[in-house]
Each structure stands twice: as structure tokens, then as C-alpha cells.
Design an enzyme around this catalytic site. Structure first.
Site, short mmCIF file in Angstrom:
data_model
loop_
_atom_site.label_atom_id
_atom_site.label_comp_id
_atom_site.label_asym_id
_atom_site.label_seq_id
_atom_site.Cartn_x
_atom_site.Cartn_y
_atom_site.Cartn_z
N SER A 106 39.39 41.72 41.70
CA SER A 106 38.90 40.78 42.72
C SER A 106 37.44 41.07 43.08
CB SER A 106 39.77 40.90 43.97
OG SER A 106 39.09 40.40 45.09
N GLN A 127 37.04 38.44 38.88
CA GLN A 127 37.13 37.23 39.71
C GLN A 127 35.91 37.15 40.61
OE1 GLN A 127 38.40 37.51 43.36
NE2 GLN A 127 37.37 35.52 43.51
N TYR A 129 33.69 34.91 43.58
CA TYR A 129 33.55 33.84 44.56
C TYR A 129 32.09 33.40 44.54
CZ TYR A 129 38.03 35.08 46.77
OH TYR A 129 39.35 35.30 47.04
N THR A 155 37.07 31.66 41.45
CA THR A 155 38.06 31.10 42.39
C THR A 155 37.38 30.05 43.24
OG1 THR A 155 39.35 33.11 42.37
CG2 THR A 155 39.64 31.69 44.28
N ARG A 164 44.91 32.44 58.75
CA ARG A 164 46.20 33.14 58.65
C ARG A 164 46.51 33.80 59.99
NH1 ARG A 164 43.60 35.71 53.36
NH2 ARG A 164 43.21 33.72 52.34
N HIS A 275 46.36 29.78 45.92
CA HIS A 275 46.00 31.06 46.53
C HIS A 275 47.22 31.67 47.23
CE1 HIS A 275 41.97 33.02 47.00
NE2 HIS A 275 42.67 33.83 47.76
N ARG A 278 47.76 30.69 50.87
CA ARG A 278 46.95 31.39 51.88
C ARG A 278 45.79 30.55 52.37
NH1 ARG A 278 48.05 36.91 51.38
NH2 ARG A 278 45.95 37.68 51.72
C1 LIG Z 1 46.71 40.26 49.51
C2 LIG Z 1 46.14 39.18 48.64
C3 LIG Z 1 44.78 39.19 48.35
C4 LIG Z 1 44.26 38.21 47.51
N1 LIG Z 1 42.94 38.27 47.17
C5 LIG Z 1 42.45 37.38 46.29
C6 LIG Z 1 41.11 37.50 45.86
O1 LIG Z 1 40.38 38.39 46.26
N2 LIG Z 1 40.66 36.56 44.97
C7 LIG Z 1 41.46 35.56 44.49
O2 LIG Z 1 41.01 34.75 43.68
N3 LIG Z 1 42.73 35.46 44.88
C8 LIG Z 1 43.24 36.34 45.75
N4 LIG Z 1 44.54 36.25 46.13
C9 LIG Z 1 45.38 35.18 45.58
C10 LIG Z 1 46.09 35.65 44.32
O3 LIG Z 1 45.20 35.86 43.26
C11 LIG Z 1 47.13 34.63 43.87
O4 LIG Z 1 46.53 33.37 43.76
C12 LIG Z 1 48.33 34.54 44.80
O5 LIG Z 1 48.65 35.82 45.32
C13 LIG Z 1 49.52 34.01 44.05
O6 LIG Z 1 50.62 33.83 44.89
P1 LIG Z 1 51.80 34.92 45.03
O7 LIG Z 1 51.23 36.03 45.80
O8 LIG Z 1 52.86 34.17 45.75
O9 LIG Z 1 52.21 35.34 43.65
C14 LIG Z 1 45.10 37.20 46.98
C15 LIG Z 1 46.45 37.22 47.28
C16 LIG Z 1 46.97 38.19 48.09
C17 LIG Z 1 48.46 38.19 48.38
#
Ligand SMILES: Cc1cc2nc3c(=O)[nH]c(=O)nc-3n(C[C@H](O)[C@H](O)[C@H](O)COP(=O)(O)O)c2cc1C
Length: 386
Positions: A106, A127, A129, A155, A164, A275, A278
Site C-alpha cells: 500500500s 499501490q 494514490y 486506487t 468510518r 474498497h 470502506r
Molecule cells: C485495513 C485496511 C486498509 C486498507 N488500505 C488500503 C490501501 O492502503 N490502499 C488500497 O488501495 N486499498 C486499501 N484497502 C482496501 C483493500 O485493498 C481491499 O479493497 C478491501 O479490503 C477488500 O475487501 P475485504 O477486506 O472485504 O476483502 C484497505 C482495506 C483494509 C481492510
């Protein structure tokens, strides 16, 4: 304790991590409806059981971004993983690479690209941003290039912030320094404090030569979050495509129209993703939009998916609906918080076993047959009776 499934990992992570970080993993936007739907909507599909197929050996491999992968899932980008276990990104990447699958670092990783590259030689994605300060995005791309990453994953679903409730309550990413309340919460998990303190001060690794973003993780997290550019548009993506000579993955696509634009600008893959629920609560689950996106662009680029993938059966359903590969998010974040590299290894093994068992019971020899044979292998769950 053995981690037999993501539920074990989640339970253990809840016991071991300070609440602020467990909630950061577990939580989602607003009422967390989309996060739940991501998991629950997999139940709308059933796997047809077929017997006496006689395949003593089965093959779970699939190919995406021009390479055959021994397993059809990989570890997606999860920010701040170094808060869940010491050098968390390195531990997770080692577990992924031992299984032969990619790890995506990330933009908000605690470990830097350079340290990750030194620690393990398997496939890494980075990844990115898009930041208000474009020179920072450029710097990250140059470092990703120098680290020899297999793909740049941009992303695109965060230029509008996600709200959140749990993070607001806990002060995660709004507090730019350790408040007494946060400190008390951390001290409630003394073993976590000892383990993490042994690794020295926490920082976002890729910002170590950028003092204007602060020197400690909370300050960096809050400043970098403020740097996400709300004006990011398709022209920016075109510029990134021109700039980045390697494989380009665009993550955060939920609509066939947007998937088509990704194909037109020359992306190599997209990740159908919300995401993990989220960002926009009440957006559709990823598995529910996967078929229409595959129908629109499946011949033009690799369609990957994440969101709600917790079990091997979820991976099998995603492949049967046309995904070329699947990214894990929370499932491995829980395992990392629960038991570090060992926990992630156990989770990867559990999901790999479940995939093998599913395709075996479905009478298939190979996971890459799932999509071609979807009409035989998948069935829609009948609507509940009156
Ligand atoms: C704690 C956490 C941090 C995340 N941080 C990023 C991030 O820094 N960059 C990103 O593209 N997605 C981030 N995501 C999204 C994940 O890459 C992914 O899209 C998502 O977790 C998929 O859903 P799931 O957790 O239900 O499998 C994050 C998800 C979580 C749970």
C-alpha cells in the site's frame, strides 16, 4: 492456536490488537452495509456437486498480467499493516511469496518499497494514490520502478474520503499525535506494545525522506490522507498510463462504463472493488456487478476482484463469474494481526485447500475451467420461500 479460517483469525486479532487498529481493519463506511453485502452476496450462488470425476490431482492455478500463478488469489494493498505486526508488510509478503503469489504494498505501508524488496524476492505490486502534490506521486512511481515491481496498482475510489464511524470514534487518522486516550487504548494490549516497540519508531516507510509530512506515523497518516486529491480525473489516469511503462492495474471499479474507460486508456487489469465497503456505503457488492463488468471488458483486460473474499468457495465463485484473479484484504489483515507471517501462511493454506476441495467436489480438474463451464458448475440460489 491454529488458524483454520478467517473467523479464527478475526477472533484472535480482536484479542491481540489495540481496539483502534482492530476497528480500522474490521470497520467500514457509515452503516457498513456494503461491507456486509460483499460477503453475503456470495451466498446467492451455489456450486454444483458432481461425483466420480476421478481427478486425483487438481490444479488451482490461473493466469493474469501475463503470468501463471499457482493460486488464483493474492494479497491486496492494506495500509498500515506494520501496525498489525512488527514489519507487517514484510511478514505478509514473505507468506505470499512462499505460496508463489504476489503481494501489493500500500501507498500507506509502514515498510518502504526498498526495505520490502530487500526482504523478499517474490512478485511485488505497488499501490499508488494520486496526491495533490503530483511530484510525490512521481517520486513513488520512480521508486516503484527502481524496486522492479511487477505492476503499479492505482486506487481510484478514495479521492472522495470514506467516513468510518469507528475510526472517527477512535480518532484514527484525525489525531496527528498520540493523545492520552489513544495511549491508554494501546496500553490495554501490552504484548502488542512490546512487540511493536521492539521495531523502533513507526513511520510510513515511503515518506522517510519527506520531513514535511512529519516524523511519526499518526502525523504522517493524517497529513497524507489530506493529500489525496479530490480533483483526480480520467486525464490524470491517461497521464499515469503514459508515464508508467510497466503493467498498470486500476483498482476501485464498480461500473461497466468506467471499466470500458480503463480498457480504452490501456490499463492491463482492473480490480472490481468498493474498497471493502470502506468508501461509499450502499454501493453494490463487488460480486453482484462482476458479471456485467466481465461482459463489457473481459476480452480486453484482466478483470480481478476483491471485497468480501473470505473462503476458497468465494474465490471459486468469483472465477466462475469471470474474474481472472482475486485479492484478499481483511482476511489476511486479521491473520497478520493474529499471528504474523505464520498466521498469514495458515490462512493462505486454508483458502488454497478450500479451493482444491471445491473444484474436486465440482468434478473439475482445473480452476481455470470454471468460467468456461460456468453454466454447468454454478447455480443461483433459489429465492427464499414464503
Ligand atoms: C485495513 C485496511 C486498509 C486498507 N488500505 C488500503 C490501501 O492502503 N490502499 C488500497 O488501495 N486499498 C486499501 N484497502 C482496501 C483493500 O485493498 C481491499 O479493497 C478491501 O479490503 C477488500 O475487501 P475485504 O477486506 O472485504 O476483502 C484497505 C482495506 C483494509 C481492510
Amino acid at each position: 492456536m491454529v488458524i483454520a479460517s478467517w473467523e479464527d483469525a478475526r477472533r484472535l486479532a480482536r484479542r491481540r490488537l489495540p481496539k483502534i487498529f482492530f476497528d480500522y481493519i474490521d470497520g467500514a463506511a457509515f452503516s457498513e452495509q456494503t461491507a456486509r453485502a460483499n460477503v453475503d452476496d456470495y451466498d446467492h450462488w451455489l456450486l454444483n456437486q458432481r461425483v466420480l470425476a476421478g481427478h486425483a490431482q487438481r490444479d488451482s492455478s490461473t493466469a493474469y498480467l501475463g503470468k501463471t500463478r499457482p493460486l488464483p488469489f493474492m494479497l491486496g494493498p492494506v495500509g498500515f499493516s506494520g501496525l498489525f505486526a512488527p514489519q507487517g508488510e514484510i511478514q505478509a509478503a514473505r507468506a505470499a511469496h512462499a505460496a508463489g503469489i504476489p503481494f501489493c504494498l500500500s501507498n500507506f505501508g509502514i515498510t518502504s518499497l526498498e526495505d520490502l524488496r530487500k526482504a523478499t524476492d517474490g512478485p511485488i505490486w505497488f499501490q499508488l494514490y494520486v496526491m495533490r502534490d503530483r511530484s510525490l506521486s512521481e517520486l513513488f512511481m520512480a521508486r516503484a520502478e527502481a524496486a522492479g515491481v511487477e505492476a503499479l496498482c492505482v486506487t481510484v475510489d478514495t479521492s472522495v474520503g470514506g467516513v468510518r464511524d469507528r475510526d472517527i470514534r477512535n480518532g484514527f487518522r484525525s489525531a496527528s499525535r498520540l493523545t492520552p486516550r489513544i495511549a491508554l487504548g494501546l496500553l490495554a494490549r501490552p504484548m502488542w506494545c512490546l512487540r511493536i516497540a521492539a521495531g523502533g519508531p513507526l513511520r510510513i516507510g515511503n515518506l522517510r525522506d519527506q520531513p514535511q509530512y512529519g516524523r511519526r506515523v499518526l502525523e504522517q497518516a493524517s497529513k497524507l490522507t489530506g493529500e489525496l486529491d479530490p480533483s483526480t480525473n480520467w486525464e490524470d489516469m491517461k497521464r499515469i498510463r503514459q508515464r508508467w511503462k510497466g503493467r498498470l492495474v486500476i483498482k476501485g471499479i464498480l461500473a461497466a462504463e468506467d471499466a470500458l474507460r480503463c480498457a480504452e486508456l490501456g490499463a492491463d487489469a482492473i480490480v472490481v472493488s468498493n474498497h471493502g465497503g470502506r468508501q461509499l456505503d450502499c454501493s453494490p457488492s463487488t460480486v453482484s456487478v462482476l458479471p456485467e463488468i466481465v461482459a463489457a471488458v473481459g476480452e480486453r483486460l484482466d478483470v480481478l476482484i476483491d471485497g468480501g473474499v473470505r473462503r476458497g468457495s468465494h474465490v471459486v465463485k468469483a472465477l466462475a463469474l469471470g474474474a481472472r484473479g482475486v485479492l484478499l484484504g481483511r482476511a489476511y489483515a486479521y491473520a497478520l494481526g493474529a499471528a504474523g507471517e505464520k498466521g498469514v501462511t495458515q490462512l493462505i493454506e486454508a483458502i488454497a485447500t478450500e479451493i482444491d476441495v471445491c473444484i474436486g467436489h465440482m468434478g473439475l480438474a482445473r480452476a481455470d475451467e470454471l468460467y468456461r463451464r460456468r453454466s454447468e458448475v454454478l447455480r443461483r440460489h433459489a429465492a427464499p420461500g414464503p
